[in-house]
Design a protein around this motif. Sequence first.
Motif, PDB file in Angstrom:
ATOM      1  N   PHE A 182      -2.177   0.987 -15.532  1.00 59.76           N
ATOM      2  CA  PHE A 182      -2.403   1.693 -14.310  1.00 59.76           C
ATOM      3  C   PHE A 182      -3.194   1.067 -13.326  1.00 59.76           C
ATOM      4  N   PRO A 183      -2.895   0.119 -12.574  1.00 61.52           N
ATOM      5  CA  PRO A 183      -3.223  -0.812 -11.705  1.00 61.52           C
ATOM      6  C   PRO A 183      -3.634  -0.251 -10.592  1.00 61.52           C
ATOM      7  N   ASN A 184      -4.239  -0.442 -10.144  1.00 63.82           N
ATOM      8  CA  ASN A 184      -4.971  -0.101  -8.712  1.00 63.82           C
ATOM      9  C   ASN A 184      -3.848  -0.920  -7.136  1.00 63.82           C
ATOM     10  N   MET A 185      -3.415   0.259  -6.753  1.00 64.96           N
ATOM     11  CA  MET A 185      -2.706  -0.580  -6.033  1.00 64.96           C
ATOM     12  C   MET A 185      -3.097  -1.072  -4.598  1.00 64.96           C
ATOM     13  N   GLU A 186      -3.717  -0.284  -4.039  1.00 68.87           N
ATOM     14  CA  GLU A 186      -4.479  -0.340  -2.842  1.00 68.87           C
ATOM     15  C   GLU A 186      -4.788  -1.011  -1.856  1.00 68.87           C
ATOM     16  N   PRO A 187      -4.525  -2.198  -2.137  1.00 68.73           N
ATOM     17  CA  PRO A 187      -4.806  -3.323  -0.718  1.00 68.73           C
ATOM     18  C   PRO A 187      -3.134  -3.728  -0.627  1.00 68.73           C
ATOM     19  N   TYR A 188      -2.458  -3.510  -1.144  1.00 68.67           N
ATOM     20  CA  TYR A 188      -1.067  -3.545  -0.672  1.00 68.67           C
ATOM     21  C   TYR A 188      -0.556  -2.237  -0.413  1.00 68.67           C
ATOM     22  N   LEU A 189      -0.921  -1.199  -0.613  1.00 65.88           N
ATOM     23  CA  LEU A 189       0.037   0.250  -0.434  1.00 65.88           C
ATOM     24  C   LEU A 189      -0.344   0.485   0.861  1.00 65.88           C
ATOM     25  N   ARG A 190      -2.063  -0.115   1.273  1.00 67.62           N
ATOM     26  CA  ARG A 190      -2.616   0.386   2.570  1.00 67.62           C
ATOM     27  C   ARG A 190      -1.754  -0.560   3.604  1.00 67.62           C
ATOM     28  N   LYS A 191      -1.642  -1.921   3.852  1.00 68.43           N
ATOM     29  CA  LYS A 191      -1.173  -3.101   4.043  1.00 68.43           C
ATOM     30  C   LYS A 191       0.253  -2.958   4.999  1.00 68.43           C
TER      31      LYS A 191
ATOM     32  N   GLY B 291       0.570   0.623   4.850  1.00 66.47           N
ATOM     33  CA  GLY B 291       0.694   2.169   5.409  1.00 66.47           C
ATOM     34  C   GLY B 291       2.122   3.146   4.505  1.00 66.47           C
ATOM     35  N   MET B 292       1.677   2.435   3.046  1.00 69.76           N
ATOM     36  CA  MET B 292       2.489   3.839   1.832  1.00 69.76           C
ATOM     37  C   MET B 292       1.631   4.086   1.130  1.00 69.76           C
ATOM     38  N   SER B 293       2.168   5.309   0.720  1.00 69.73           N
ATOM     39  CA  SER B 293       1.888   6.010  -0.373  1.00 69.73           C
ATOM     40  C   SER B 293       1.896   5.612  -1.526  1.00 69.73           C
ATOM     41  N   ASP B 294       1.435   5.416  -2.551  1.00 70.29           N
ATOM     42  CA  ASP B 294       1.559   5.872  -4.148  1.00 70.29           C
ATOM     43  C   ASP B 294       3.396   5.882  -4.696  1.00 70.29           C
ATOM     44  N   VAL B 295       2.858   7.740  -4.339  1.00 68.49           N
ATOM     45  CA  VAL B 295       4.106   7.615  -4.084  1.00 68.49           C
ATOM     46  C   VAL B 295       5.982   7.354  -3.556  1.00 68.49           C
ATOM     47  N   ASP B 296       5.861   6.945  -2.627  1.00 68.79           N
ATOM     48  CA  ASP B 296       6.408   7.080  -1.170  1.00 68.79           C
ATOM     49  C   ASP B 296       6.996   4.637  -1.605  1.00 68.79           C
ATOM     50  N   PHE B 297       5.488   4.248  -2.771  1.00 68.72           N
ATOM     51  CA  PHE B 297       5.807   2.426  -2.876  1.00 68.72           C
ATOM     52  C   PHE B 297       6.935   2.981  -4.272  1.00 68.72           C
ATOM     53  N   VAL B 298       6.501   3.917  -5.087  1.00 66.87           N
ATOM     54  CA  VAL B 298       7.430   3.695  -6.402  1.00 66.87           C
ATOM     55  C   VAL B 298       8.679   4.226  -5.937  1.00 66.87           C
ATOM     56  N   MET B 299       8.971   5.147  -4.712  1.00 64.38           N
ATOM     57  CA  MET B 299      10.768   4.947  -4.587  1.00 64.38           C
ATOM     58  C   MET B 299      10.930   3.730  -4.023  1.00 64.38           C
ATOM     59  N   LYS B 300      10.221   2.932  -3.145  1.00 63.28           N
ATOM     60  CA  LYS B 300      10.950   2.075  -2.278  1.00 63.28           C
ATOM     61  C   LYS B 300      11.358   0.987  -3.468  1.00 63.28           C
ATOM     62  N   LEU B 301       9.866   1.249  -4.785  1.00 65.56           N
ATOM     63  CA  LEU B 301       9.987   0.632  -6.256  1.00 65.56           C
ATOM     64  C   LEU B 301      11.442   0.231  -6.523  1.00 65.56           C
ATOM     65  N   LEU B 302      11.690   1.819  -6.744  1.00 67.69           N
ATOM     66  CA  LEU B 302      12.676   2.068  -7.791  1.00 67.69           C
ATOM     67  C   LEU B 302      14.049   1.310  -6.982  1.00 67.69           C
TER      68      LEU B 302
ATOM     69  N   ARG C  68       7.266  -9.536 -11.226  1.00 65.49           N
ATOM     70  CA  ARG C  68       7.355 -10.689 -10.063  1.00 65.49           C
ATOM     71  C   ARG C  68       8.125  -9.528  -9.262  1.00 65.49           C
ATOM     72  N   ALA C  69       9.220  -9.307  -9.816  1.00 66.76           N
ATOM     73  CA  ALA C  69      10.095  -8.020  -8.419  1.00 66.76           C
ATOM     74  C   ALA C  69       9.130  -7.337  -7.865  1.00 66.76           C
ATOM     75  N   LEU C  70       7.979  -6.301  -8.662  1.00 64.53           N
ATOM     76  CA  LEU C  70       6.924  -5.238  -7.873  1.00 64.53           C
ATOM     77  C   LEU C  70       6.778  -6.128  -7.021  1.00 64.53           C
ATOM     78  N   SER C  71       5.870  -7.879  -7.425  1.00 66.82           N
ATOM     79  CA  SER C  71       5.173  -8.108  -6.429  1.00 66.82           C
ATOM     80  C   SER C  71       5.242  -8.141  -5.042  1.00 66.82           C
ATOM     81  N   GLN C  72       7.068  -8.369  -5.507  1.00 68.52           N
ATOM     82  CA  GLN C  72       7.950  -9.063  -4.356  1.00 68.52           C
ATOM     83  C   GLN C  72       8.039  -8.009  -3.437  1.00 68.52           C
ATOM     84  N   CYS C  73       8.178  -6.369  -3.897  1.00 63.75           N
ATOM     85  CA  CYS C  73       7.993  -5.584  -2.997  1.00 63.75           C
ATOM     86  C   CYS C  73       7.274  -4.719  -2.340  1.00 63.75           C
ATOM     87  N   VAL C  74       5.795  -6.089  -2.394  1.00 64.52           N
ATOM     88  CA  VAL C  74       4.729  -5.170  -1.490  1.00 64.52           C
ATOM     89  C   VAL C  74       4.630  -6.859  -0.693  1.00 64.52           C
ATOM     90  N   SER C  75       5.898  -7.322  -0.809  1.00 69.06           N
ATOM     91  CA  SER C  75       5.472  -8.248   0.073  1.00 69.06           C
ATOM     92  C   SER C  75       6.343  -8.150   2.136  1.00 69.06           C
TER      93      SER C  75
END
Length: 154
Positions: A87-96, A98-109, A147-154
């Motif tokens: 259950f990682p806290n992605m707050e620093p990346y999501l803040r950069k 400008g996305m919520s966790d809900v929006d990010f998982v859709m982008k991630l998928l 690795r793909a997740l990390s590329q998705c936050v870049s």
Amino acid sequence: MPGWRLGYVIAHEDFMKVFNRVKQYTNLNPPTPAQYVGLLYLRKYKEKYLSETLPIYKSRMETMYKAIREHLPETVVVKPKAGLFMFPNMEPYLRKLGMSDVDFVMKLLRQCHVAAVPGSAFGEGGKNHLRLTFAKESEKAIKEGIRALSQCVS
């Protein structure tokens, strides 16, 4: 028993009093086939399953934890002592982003082809977290997914 939605809890009596109050409102009864499979498991396969499967889960958990630490260094993550999820806290990346966790998982998928559950699905305390499982994927797939997740936050 992953996938069967069946399990049991062993805990201190004080915890069980509280747990039972919550449990009675979250599920009523597991399906009958799952109960029979659970009984068969406890009677016939438990020791073999635990001796063969727990080391696999532990190795997958270690792989996921190390991959998160390596590829997502700003993430706050706690190595679980049990279970099949991280259950990682992605707050620093999501803040950069400008996305919520809900929006990010859709982008991630959609963009990175990695499935996760938004932490906010589990209440306000889960906001900015992701629920990731290491139950079914190989260690190679876990590394590739992180690795793909990390590329998705870049």
